[in-house]
Design an enzyme around this catalytic site. Sequence first.
Site, PDB file in Angstrom:
ATOM      1  N   PRO A   1       4.627  15.557  -5.093  1.00 45.57           N
ATOM      2  CA  PRO A   1       4.009  15.334  -6.409  1.00 45.57           C
ATOM      3  C   PRO A   1       2.839  14.355  -6.306  1.00 45.57           C
ATOM      4  CG  PRO A   1       6.395  15.057  -6.526  1.00 45.57           C
ATOM      5  CD  PRO A   1       6.055  15.202  -5.078  1.00 45.57           C
TER       6      PRO A   1
ATOM      7  N   TYR B   1     -11.827   3.458   0.830  1.00 45.09           N
ATOM      8  CA  TYR B   1     -11.468   4.128   2.082  1.00 45.09           C
ATOM      9  C   TYR B   1     -10.901   5.506   1.814  1.00 45.09           C
ATOM     10  CZ  TYR B   1     -10.802  -0.837   3.410  1.00 45.09           C
ATOM     11  OH  TYR B   1     -10.919  -2.183   3.604  1.00 45.09           O
TER      12      TYR B   1
ATOM     13  N   LYS C   1      -5.459  -1.138  -7.411  1.00 46.15           N
ATOM     14  CA  LYS C   1      -6.795  -1.044  -6.797  1.00 46.15           C
ATOM     15  C   LYS C   1      -7.853  -0.960  -7.900  1.00 46.15           C
ATOM     16  CE  LYS C   1      -5.691  -1.040  -2.410  1.00 46.15           C
ATOM     17  NZ  LYS C   1      -5.984  -2.199  -1.578  1.00 46.15           N
TER      18      LYS C   1
ATOM     19  N   TYR D   1       0.273   1.720  -7.389  1.00 46.09           N
ATOM     20  CA  TYR D   1      -0.577   1.255  -6.281  1.00 46.09           C
ATOM     21  C   TYR D   1      -2.048   1.484  -6.641  1.00 46.09           C
ATOM     22  CZ  TYR D   1      -3.320   2.113  -2.055  1.00 46.09           C
ATOM     23  OH  TYR D   1      -4.332   2.155  -1.138  1.00 46.09           O
TER      24      TYR D   1
ATOM     25  N   ARG E   1      -8.052  16.470   3.585  1.00 47.50           N
ATOM     26  CA  ARG E   1      -8.404  15.051   3.440  1.00 47.50           C
ATOM     27  C   ARG E   1      -9.558  14.713   4.385  1.00 47.50           C
ATOM     28  NH1 ARG E   1      -5.608  15.853  -0.115  1.00 47.50           N
ATOM     29  NH2 ARG E   1      -3.743  14.767  -0.868  1.00 47.50           N
TER      30      ARG E   1
ATOM     31  N   ASN F   1       2.417   7.794   5.684  1.00 40.70           N
ATOM     32  CA  ASN F   1       1.162   8.528   5.870  1.00 40.70           C
ATOM     33  C   ASN F   1       1.293   9.542   7.002  1.00 40.70           C
ATOM     34  OD1 ASN F   1      -0.019   5.494   4.954  1.00 40.70           O
ATOM     35  ND2 ASN F   1      -0.709   7.288   3.838  1.00 40.70           N
ATOM     36  N   LEU F   2       0.383  10.524   6.962  1.00 35.13           N
ATOM     37  CA  LEU F   2       0.507  11.665   7.869  1.00 35.13           C
ATOM     38  C   LEU F   2       0.507  11.285   9.351  1.00 35.13           C
ATOM     39  CD1 LEU F   2       0.705  14.730   8.219  1.00 35.13           C
ATOM     40  CD2 LEU F   2      -1.799  14.811   8.139  1.00 35.13           C
TER      41      LEU F   2
ATOM     42  N   SER G   1      -9.818   1.965  -2.368  1.00 41.77           N
ATOM     43  CA  SER G   1      -9.279   3.212  -1.808  1.00 41.77           C
ATOM     44  C   SER G   1      -9.803   4.395  -2.596  1.00 41.77           C
ATOM     45  CB  SER G   1      -7.756   3.150  -1.918  1.00 41.77           C
ATOM     46  OG  SER G   1      -7.200   4.429  -1.812  1.00 41.77           O
TER      47      SER G   1
ATOM     48  N   LYS H   1       0.769  -1.241   0.000  1.00 44.09           N
ATOM     49  CA  LYS H   1       0.000   0.000   0.000  1.00 44.09           C
ATOM     50  C   LYS H   1       0.805   1.299   0.000  1.00 44.09           C
ATOM     51  CE  LYS H   1      -0.452   0.498   4.921  1.00 44.09           C
ATOM     52  NZ  LYS H   1      -1.239   0.895   6.047  1.00 44.09           N
TER      53      LYS H   1
HETATM   54  C1  UD1 Z   1      -2.105   8.318   0.431  1.00 47.09           C
HETATM   55  C2  UD1 Z   1      -2.007   7.882  -0.974  1.00 47.09           C
HETATM   56  C3  UD1 Z   1      -3.271   7.174  -1.347  1.00 47.09           C
HETATM   57  C4  UD1 Z   1      -3.509   5.999  -0.409  1.00 47.09           C
HETATM   58  C5  UD1 Z   1      -3.540   6.517   1.007  1.00 47.09           C
HETATM   59  C6  UD1 Z   1      -3.702   5.375   2.009  1.00 47.09           C
HETATM   60  C7  UD1 Z   1      -0.521   9.487  -2.086  1.00 47.09           C
HETATM   61  C8  UD1 Z   1      -0.417  10.574  -3.083  1.00 47.09           C
HETATM   62  N1  UD1 Z   1      -1.735   9.011  -1.848  1.00 47.09           N
HETATM   63  O1  UD1 Z   1      -3.187   9.228   0.540  1.00 47.09           O
HETATM   64  O2  UD1 Z   1      -3.180   6.723  -2.674  1.00 47.09           O
HETATM   65  O3  UD1 Z   1      -4.728   5.356  -0.719  1.00 47.09           O
HETATM   66  O4  UD1 Z   1      -2.337   7.221   1.291  1.00 47.09           O
HETATM   67  O5  UD1 Z   1      -2.521   4.859   2.455  1.00 47.09           O
HETATM   68  O6  UD1 Z   1       0.462   9.073  -1.515  1.00 47.09           O
HETATM   69  N2  UD1 Z   1       1.408  14.961   4.423  1.00 47.09           N
HETATM   70  C9  UD1 Z   1       2.328  15.902   4.844  1.00 47.09           C
HETATM   71  N3  UD1 Z   1       3.519  15.464   5.316  1.00 47.09           N
HETATM   72  C10 UD1 Z   1       3.862  14.149   5.390  1.00 47.09           C
HETATM   73  C11 UD1 Z   1       2.916  13.185   4.954  1.00 47.09           C
HETATM   74  C12 UD1 Z   1       1.696  13.631   4.477  1.00 47.09           C
HETATM   75  O7  UD1 Z   1       2.072  17.104   4.798  1.00 47.09           O
HETATM   76  O8  UD1 Z   1       4.991  13.835   5.817  1.00 47.09           O
HETATM   77  C13 UD1 Z   1       0.110  15.411   3.923  1.00 47.09           C
HETATM   78  C14 UD1 Z   1      -0.140  15.029   2.479  1.00 47.09           C
HETATM   79  O9  UD1 Z   1       0.300  16.045   1.614  1.00 47.09           O
HETATM   80  C15 UD1 Z   1      -1.666  14.893   2.478  1.00 47.09           C
HETATM   81  C16 UD1 Z   1      -2.009  14.466   3.889  1.00 47.09           C
HETATM   82  O10 UD1 Z   1      -0.877  14.778   4.686  1.00 47.09           O
HETATM   83  O11 UD1 Z   1      -2.260  16.131   2.243  1.00 47.09           O
HETATM   84  C17 UD1 Z   1      -2.323  13.001   3.997  1.00 47.09           C
HETATM   85  O12 UD1 Z   1      -1.265  12.278   3.415  1.00 47.09           O
HETATM   86  P1  UD1 Z   1      -1.209  10.688   3.448  1.00 47.09           P
HETATM   87  O13 UD1 Z   1      -1.406  10.207   4.823  1.00 47.09           O
HETATM   88  O14 UD1 Z   1       0.016  10.248   2.727  1.00 47.09           O
HETATM   89  O15 UD1 Z   1      -2.530  10.271   2.656  1.00 47.09           O
HETATM   90  P2  UD1 Z   1      -2.996  10.628   1.155  1.00 47.09           P
HETATM   91  O16 UD1 Z   1      -1.964  11.357   0.418  1.00 47.09           O
HETATM   92  O17 UD1 Z   1      -4.328  11.272   1.242  1.00 47.09           O
END
Ligand code: UD1
Length: 331
Positions: free
Chosen positions: A292, A176, A152, A148, A230, A198-199, A124, A84
């Site tokens: 990106p 999701y 899906k 990825y 998000r 992920n964040l 997703s 993922k």
């Molecule tokens: C990401 C994936 C998506 C996947 C989902 C579930 C991408 C572009 N998309 O979604 O395909 O289904 O995870 O695992 O990777 N952020 C920061 N700093 C960080 C990390 C994230 O600012 O260090 C921001 C991102 O820009 C985004 C938000 O946090 O706006 C959420 O990011 P993330 O948790 O990676 O999820 P998605 O990008 O929504």
Amino acid sequence: MAVLVTGGAGYIGSHTCIELLKAGEDIVVIDNFYNSKPKAIEMIKEITGRDFAFYENDCCDRQALDRIFSENFIEEVIHFAGYKAVGESCLNPLMYYNNNINATLALLDTMNKYGCRRFVFSSSATVYGIPKKVPVTEKMPLSSINPYGSTKLMIENMCRELYTSDDRWSIVLLRYFNPIGAHESGKIGEDPNGIPNNLMPLILRAATGKMATLTVFGNDYPTPDGTCIRDYIHVVDLALGHLAAINYARKNTGCPAFNLGTGKGYSVLDIINTFEKVNKVKVPYVIGARRPGDAAECYSNPTLAKKELGWKAERGLEQMCADSWNFIKNN
Ligand code: UD1
């Protein structure tokens, strides 16, 4: 009679196992611990006080699947197992196609062989690509922007074509949005092997000092505070969505897709600020460049799931932040 949960030791899978067991369902779990740990299986048993059959196998292993289906009476399958990480999928697309597609093919073939035709798939919001409009409804155009996401989308298409060819199938595709949070016990949560992408896992690393600072990917988006928006959903709400999907599949054939989100959008800074306020802890961060492929805004319209599945997310952002932190403090 049991529900087979693939990837049941993983983040969403383990929370779903708990809700299934709590609802009185019998389960069988298969996981190869690629991105999870055996401890999750122990914790599911400890939290629920229930036992179940566990198979440490890869879902691509057809012999193992055959053994599982011959040793158990599987009536439904919830398929979480899969790779993922978006970035990794861009570096190694064949690894993603090999694993995600082959595992699903092996599973669907085996289900067909044993006459088991109820299938809930972990899709997703990534299948909407960069959405042209928010909130996102299930009718919006589908596309993929990375390998990825392609896996899906390919699996969704495979499922739709399978149902078209044989209308005995009951397939539910669950799209999701952004799962965060953890079980209220603090015993299970998101515990990825290696460096997270992920964040929320990154916020947790910054808050515990495991990482010096979190980088916020861009503050020049056309959103109120300039950071991306998000739809964050509590993992327990998401888990309950799978119960609703299983019950739906027991009553309906077809291959519908449902958004599992809250319908509310929060920015990256909203998440950091709420996390700091609720947990009384600092999240050191810097503003960096855009990542990106990130959409400025992506949040769901969850009304179809409410109407058809009778499911709605109940837990708010403060609880999501508190439960995520509680899990990390306990572990
Ligand atoms: C990401 C994936 C998506 C996947 C989902 C579930 C991408 C572009 N998309 O979604 O395909 O289904 O995870 O695992 O990777 N952020 C920061 N700093 C960080 C990390 C994230 O600012 O260090 C921001 C991102 O820009 C985004 C938000 O946090 O706006 C959420 O990011 P993330 O948790 O990676 O999820 P998605 O990008 O929504």
